[in-house]
Write a protein that holds these residues in place. Structure first.
Motif, PDB file in Angstrom:
ATOM      1  N   VAL A  78      54.060  58.302  20.064  1.00 43.50           N
ATOM      2  CA  VAL A  78      53.325  58.537  22.001  1.00 43.50           C
ATOM      3  C   VAL A  78      52.362  59.705  22.392  1.00 43.50           C
ATOM      4  N   PHE A  79      52.556  60.639  20.928  1.00 38.89           N
ATOM      5  CA  PHE A  79      51.328  61.314  21.636  1.00 38.89           C
ATOM      6  C   PHE A  79      50.560  61.066  21.393  1.00 38.89           C
ATOM      7  N   GLY A  80      50.222  60.052  20.020  1.00 39.81           N
ATOM      8  CA  GLY A  80      48.557  59.011  19.944  1.00 39.81           C
ATOM      9  C   GLY A  80      48.089  58.927  21.017  1.00 39.81           C
ATOM     10  N   HIS A  81      48.714  58.185  21.442  1.00 42.76           N
ATOM     11  CA  HIS A  81      48.360  57.645  22.420  1.00 42.76           C
ATOM     12  C   HIS A  81      48.162  58.061  23.813  1.00 42.76           C
ATOM     13  N   LEU A  82      49.327  59.021  24.427  1.00 38.95           N
ATOM     14  CA  LEU A  82      49.179  59.714  26.221  1.00 38.95           C
ATOM     15  C   LEU A  82      48.329  60.656  25.775  1.00 38.95           C
ATOM     16  N   CYS A  83      47.805  61.398  24.916  1.00 41.57           N
ATOM     17  CA  CYS A  83      48.059  63.120  24.546  1.00 41.57           C
ATOM     18  C   CYS A  83      46.787  63.179  23.965  1.00 41.57           C
ATOM     19  N   ALA A  84      46.592  62.626  22.675  1.00 43.50           N
ATOM     20  CA  ALA A  84      45.839  62.913  21.667  1.00 43.50           C
ATOM     21  C   ALA A  84      44.428  62.586  21.903  1.00 43.50           C
ATOM     22  N   THR A  85      43.562  62.035  23.109  1.00 40.87           N
ATOM     23  CA  THR A  85      42.644  62.197  24.071  1.00 40.87           C
ATOM     24  C   THR A  85      42.365  63.440  23.972  1.00 40.87           C
ATOM     25  N   CYS A  86      43.256  64.449  24.875  1.00 40.46           N
ATOM     26  CA  CYS A  86      43.311  66.082  25.497  1.00 40.46           C
ATOM     27  C   CYS A  86      43.244  67.013  24.253  1.00 40.46           C
ATOM     28  N   HIS A  87      44.299  66.639  23.639  1.00 43.02           N
ATOM     29  CA  HIS A  87      45.031  68.071  22.573  1.00 43.02           C
ATOM     30  C   HIS A  87      44.730  67.796  21.354  1.00 43.02           C
ATOM     31  N   GLY A  88      44.233  66.293  20.840  1.00 42.12           N
ATOM     32  CA  GLY A  88      43.966  66.577  19.718  1.00 42.12           C
ATOM     33  C   GLY A  88      44.729  65.681  18.981  1.00 42.12           C
ATOM     34  N   LYS A  89      44.213  65.174  17.765  1.00 43.52           N
ATOM     35  CA  LYS A  89      44.945  64.130  16.550  1.00 43.52           C
ATOM     36  C   LYS A  89      46.451  65.184  16.103  1.00 43.52           C
ATOM     37  N   GLN A  90      45.238  66.659  15.866  1.00 43.79           N
ATOM     38  CA  GLN A  90      45.770  67.335  14.704  1.00 43.79           C
ATOM     39  C   GLN A  90      47.179  68.473  16.389  1.00 43.79           C
ATOM     40  N   LEU A  91      46.944  68.043  16.841  1.00 40.91           N
ATOM     41  CA  LEU A  91      47.810  69.179  18.096  1.00 40.91           C
ATOM     42  C   LEU A  91      46.396  70.388  18.756  1.00 40.91           C
ATOM     43  N   ASP A  92      45.314  70.573  17.727  1.00 41.88           N
ATOM     44  CA  ASP A  92      45.045  71.680  18.098  1.00 41.88           C
ATOM     45  C   ASP A  92      43.710  71.449  19.125  1.00 41.88           C
TER      46      ASP A  92
ATOM     47  N   GLY B  97      44.001  71.945  26.044  1.00 45.09           N
ATOM     48  CA  GLY B  97      44.075  72.841  24.522  1.00 45.09           C
ATOM     49  C   GLY B  97      45.169  73.062  23.612  1.00 45.09           C
ATOM     50  N   SER B  98      45.077  73.951  23.015  1.00 51.08           N
ATOM     51  CA  SER B  98      45.763  73.587  21.123  1.00 51.08           C
ATOM     52  C   SER B  98      47.345  73.754  21.795  1.00 51.08           C
ATOM     53  N   LEU B  99      47.465  72.726  21.230  1.00 49.29           N
ATOM     54  CA  LEU B  99      49.296  73.187  21.562  1.00 49.29           C
ATOM     55  C   LEU B  99      49.796  73.367  19.741  1.00 49.29           C
ATOM     56  N   ILE B 100      49.226  73.944  18.701  1.00 50.89           N
ATOM     57  CA  ILE B 100      50.120  74.403  17.877  1.00 50.89           C
ATOM     58  C   ILE B 100      49.427  76.519  17.133  1.00 50.89           C
TER      59      ILE B 100
END
Ligand code: HEC
Length: 468
Positions: free
Chosen positions: A20-34, A39-42
């Motif tokens: 889900v994260f890879g599909h919906l969120c990674a484009t903006c928050h990065g695959k590594q969530l960085d 913004g970075s989520l980590i």
């Protein structure tokens, strides 16, 4: 409502949280969530609030002005909750990345916040999957091995080559086997040794190669004479109809107090059964130390309820101990992914599993967004990500004065012993005091004032001894 629906027709409901994260969120928050466009989520910095509820709201409500999509309507509450857990896991991972804990070595001094200790090997070889330890008045020790053997370490520290003979047959499969051992508080007078294990039977199924196992947690007591298990009495053995083939969540762990015995029956993978008072799974029990049901137990006389139950709604508690200062009972529960808990156990209370939890399914699919509900208890503390709690002990000794009355928590997966300081039923300090030597199966204080730790993989027993 959502500004943009996900482009491709994918079934989000079947996706694991990382997908889900890879599909919906990674484009903006990065695959590594960085971080990226979002913004970075980590990095531990939260512009719109740092609590779980804030993160939940950020994801659900979004912020169109800033370019954050509101996801409610696209994602269910349960999926959003799973994303919060996932972000927490990654945030923790990032925080500890590059940080190394000194791996303890026998003989070396380990420095911690309040005490320094030497890591001392007690039994290095000859044990297979040790699970629990009990201390005899003469300095000897009893150790359970999960495959079904009770071993004796004599007062000189030598492991008897043979197991104690005649202990009950156990169903050793999955997480089951010979688990807990404890000696009665008046052992010197009565000689009683208590064992907790998975009881049951195997039967052939016509046409199938594998036999079927039926098992449930049980408790016996007996005495050891000439290395033989004798005088056995059943303390707890429930109706056969509750026995099941699941190999998980047996519980045990004994606490004696004022003539009572407290112990755990895990929910055996049955989830909802933990809420059903007519079933033993997912409960903490209180019995007299001879197995009789106390008449003042909370559900005595309640229609359909098993009278031995002390509290319910537990998943897989693997630690139980009583605060020596005020007699409050605590457990640690191995939760689902992200939902390990430490609970203050009060009579008649509901601890919420599986209705409320801080976790999600192991495979990353959501469970529930509910972490709170009226009439259900909140944990004293919980661990997201999970540490895989196992073993629990207050420290009652005098050799580590700065640890007096602190609560020590073992962790299998994280290979840790954590020290919690509890003041007025609240955790005011938490520290990792041992890490990365092996999976911590049990941690317990001992009459000699040292803190004993049972490790699996490598299978051994160590103790923490004050420096100097
Ligand atoms: C189109 C780009 C975009 C997508 C897709 C997106 N976000 Fe965001 N997200 C943002 C922006 C921009 C912000 C606001 C950052 C700021 O305030 O600096 C934000 C903020 C957040 C915040 C709050 C951060 C804080 O500092 O408080 C969270 C949590 C979050 N997003 C999670 C998610 C999750 C989970 C998904 C996927 C379900 C997702 N986002 C998808 C762009 C996006």
């Amino acid at each position: 409502m959502a500004a943009e629906e996900p482009a491709a027709a994918v079934d989000l409901s079947k996706m694991k949280v990382n997908e889900v994260f890879g599909h919906l969120c990674a484009t903006c928050h990065g695959k590594q969530l960085d971080g990226g466009q979002g913004g970075s989520l980590i990095d531990g910095e939260w512009k719109h609030g740092a609590s779980d509820a804030d993160l939940f709201r950020s994801i659900a409500k979004g912020n169109l002005q800033l370019g954050m999509t509101p996801w409610e309507g696209v994602l269910t509450k349960d999926q959003i909750r799973a994303l919060v857990i996932y972000i927490r896991e990654k945030e923790k991972e990032a925080r500890f990345k590059g940080l190394t804990f000194p791996v303890p070595e026998p003989g070396k001094v380990v420095k911690t916040e309040r005490e320094n200790y030497v890591f001392e090997m007690v039994v290095e070889e000859g044990l297979e999957h040790p699970w629990a330890i009990a201390f005899l008045p003469d300095g000897g020790k009893l150790v359970t091995e999960r495959p079904g053997r009770l071993r004796l370490i004599d007062a000189k520290g030598k492991l008897h080559p043979e197991a104690v003979e005649g202990t009950p047959e156990v169903m050793a499969f999955g997480q089951g086997g010979l688990l807990e051992v404890a000696v009665h508080p008046n052992y010197t007078e009565n000689g009683w040794v208590y064992l907790g294990f998975s009881d049951g039977w195997r039967e052939k199924v016509p046409g199938k190669e594998k036999s079927k196992v039926s098992a449930l947690t049980a408790v016996v007591r007996g005495r050891i004479k000439d290395h033989q298990w004798v005088d056995q009495e059943w303390i707890y053995r429930d109706d056969k109809k509750f026995y099941g083939s699941s190999g998980v969540h047996f519980g045990t762990r004994f606490v004696f107090d004022a003539g009572y015995l407290y112990f755990i029956v895990g929910e055996r993978g049955g989830l909802e059964v933990a809420q059903d008072l007519s079933m033993p799974q997912g409960k903490v029990f209180r019995l007299h130390d001879d197995g009789r049901v106390p008449t003042d137990n909370p559900f005595v006389g309640k229609d359909g309820a098993l009278p031995g139950i002390w509290s319910y709604g537990h998943r897989n508690p693997q630690g139980l101990d009583m605060d020596p200062r005020d007699g409050h009972l605590y457990d640690t529960e191995h939760g689902p992914r992200g939902g390990d808990e430490c609970n203050l156990i009060l009579p008649g209370r509901n601890y919420g599993w599986p209705v409320i939890t801080y976790g999600m399914n192991y495979n990353g699919t959501p469970m529930t967004s509910e972490t709170y509900r009226q009439g259900m208890e909140q944990p004293v503390t919980y661990w997201v990500p999970s540490i895989a709690t196992c073993g629990l002990s207050f420290y009652r000794g005098d050799r580590f004065p700065q640890w007096k009355n602190d609560l020590f928590v073992g962790a299998l997966k994280q290979k840790e012993v954590r020290r919690l300081r509890i003041i007025d039923q609240e955790v005011v300090e938490e520290e990792i005091v041992l890490k990365d030597y092996g999976r911590v199966r049990d941690v317990t204080d001992a009459p000699d004032g040292y803190l004993y730790v049972i490790l699996n993989d490598p299978d051994c027993i160590v103790r923490l001894v004050p420096q100097g």
